[in-house]
Motif scaffolding. Sequence first.
Motif, PDB file in Angstrom:
ATOM      1  N   UNK A 104       0.836  -1.207   0.000  1.00  0.00           N
ATOM      2  CA  UNK A 104       0.000   0.000   0.000  1.00  0.00           C
ATOM      3  C   UNK A 104       0.869   1.254   0.000  1.00  0.00           C
ATOM      4  N   UNK A 105       1.976   1.206   0.744  1.00  0.00           N
ATOM      5  CA  UNK A 105       2.881   2.359   0.769  1.00  0.00           C
ATOM      6  C   UNK A 105       3.548   2.541  -0.591  1.00  0.00           C
ATOM      7  N   UNK A 106       3.949   1.424  -1.211  1.00  0.00           N
ATOM      8  CA  UNK A 106       4.626   1.500  -2.504  1.00  0.00           C
ATOM      9  C   UNK A 106       3.684   1.999  -3.591  1.00  0.00           C
ATOM     10  N   UNK A 107       2.404   1.631  -3.518  1.00  0.00           N
ATOM     11  CA  UNK A 107       1.435   2.071  -4.525  1.00  0.00           C
ATOM     12  C   UNK A 107       1.069   3.545  -4.353  1.00  0.00           C
ATOM     13  N   UNK A 108       1.173   4.028  -3.122  1.00  0.00           N
ATOM     14  CA  UNK A 108       0.753   5.404  -2.838  1.00  0.00           C
ATOM     15  C   UNK A 108       1.621   6.431  -3.573  1.00  0.00           C
ATOM     16  N   UNK A 109       2.917   6.123  -3.731  1.00  0.00           N
ATOM     17  CA  UNK A 109       3.830   7.087  -4.354  1.00  0.00           C
ATOM     18  C   UNK A 109       3.474   7.387  -5.813  1.00  0.00           C
ATOM     19  N   UNK A 110       3.357   6.352  -6.686  1.00  0.00           N
ATOM     20  CA  UNK A 110       3.004   6.690  -8.079  1.00  0.00           C
ATOM     21  C   UNK A 110       1.598   7.264  -8.218  1.00  0.00           C
ATOM     22  N   UNK A 111       0.664   6.818  -7.380  1.00  0.00           N
ATOM     23  CA  UNK A 111      -0.693   7.376  -7.436  1.00  0.00           C
ATOM     24  C   UNK A 111      -0.672   8.855  -7.091  1.00  0.00           C
ATOM     25  N   UNK A 112       0.077   9.221  -6.057  1.00  0.00           N
ATOM     26  CA  UNK A 112       0.180  10.629  -5.662  1.00  0.00           C
ATOM     27  C   UNK A 112       0.829  11.457  -6.766  1.00  0.00           C
ATOM     28  N   UNK A 113       1.852  10.879  -7.413  1.00  0.00           N
ATOM     29  CA  UNK A 113       2.541  11.602  -8.482  1.00  0.00           C
ATOM     30  C   UNK A 113       1.610  11.861  -9.660  1.00  0.00           C
ATOM     31  N   UNK A 114       0.854  10.824 -10.058  1.00  0.00           N
ATOM     32  CA  UNK A 114      -0.076  10.983 -11.185  1.00  0.00           C
ATOM     33  C   UNK A 114      -1.164  11.986 -10.835  1.00  0.00           C
TER      34      UNK A 114
END
Length: 308
Positions: A104-114
């Motif tokens: 969940x932490x790893x997925x949060x980074x690209x989602x936040x960037x997009x």
Amino acid sequence: MSVLLLILPVALVLCLLLSAVAAYFYAKSITKPIRDIAQAMVSMQSLTPEAACRTDRNDEIDILARNVNDMYQQLLSTISHLEHEIETVGRSELEKLDFLLLASHELKTPVTAVRGMIDGMIYHVGVYKDRDTYLRECQKSLEGLTELICRILETSKMDITEASKEKRLTDIGLLIGETAEPYLAIAQSRNIQMILANEDSFQSVFPAELIKKALSNILSNAVKYTKPEHTIRIYLKDQSVTIENECEPLSEEELSHIGEPFYHPSGYEQDKGSSGLGLYLTDRILSACGLSYDFVPYENGMRFTLYF
């Protein structure tokens, strides 16, 4: 007759007395081992490991005592096995929880960037006014996010414990050839030379599909991080498989974390397409299969050796 009549009561009393004495000692010899068995079973109720019935007789009671001892040892063995299984399941559940938290932490980074890029394009903020450029950046980030989600799903649903039981006699040279075939074309497209030396092939009993998956992860990393115009070597020797790729060696600190999910060593970041799951999955597979391996630096790069 008068003498017999006189002696008869005395003889009768003596017979009754002797019978009572004999019955007492006989009953005592029978009940004492039964009481010992009962006392030993009281100790067994508290699961005392050293509890046991005495087996120094050679009769039916001795057979009963031996059966009780055997049953008690089987009970202790079953309890120990169950405790081990409970501990294993508990550890597995904790690992899954940690994995999901990290995912969940790893997925949060690209989602936040997009999301940040999309908000910038909507409100015409700064450089994000150039929508065509940042739409392509969004597409690239979403492609990486899709690949990461697929790897997470693949890792989470893989039942490594069950798959590791499906062992069969396999030629490791043929398995290496099948696994390396798709990476040969990728290596050539990147101007990387891949040398496969499987003349010293051998056969071994192992879960072929899992080992193929583990070797595929190693070869994928080798092709991904080998410098252009450099070499990847794969060779078999003394019941082992070695994969060497010429790259920037990892430090001892980085190697200590290399089996952790989503770990990216310095210089091996996600911009190279790394999800950080390859070596984590490889470590899980090889541990479940009971195989040892080394992943160490050498003079030209990194060397991975799998021992059968």
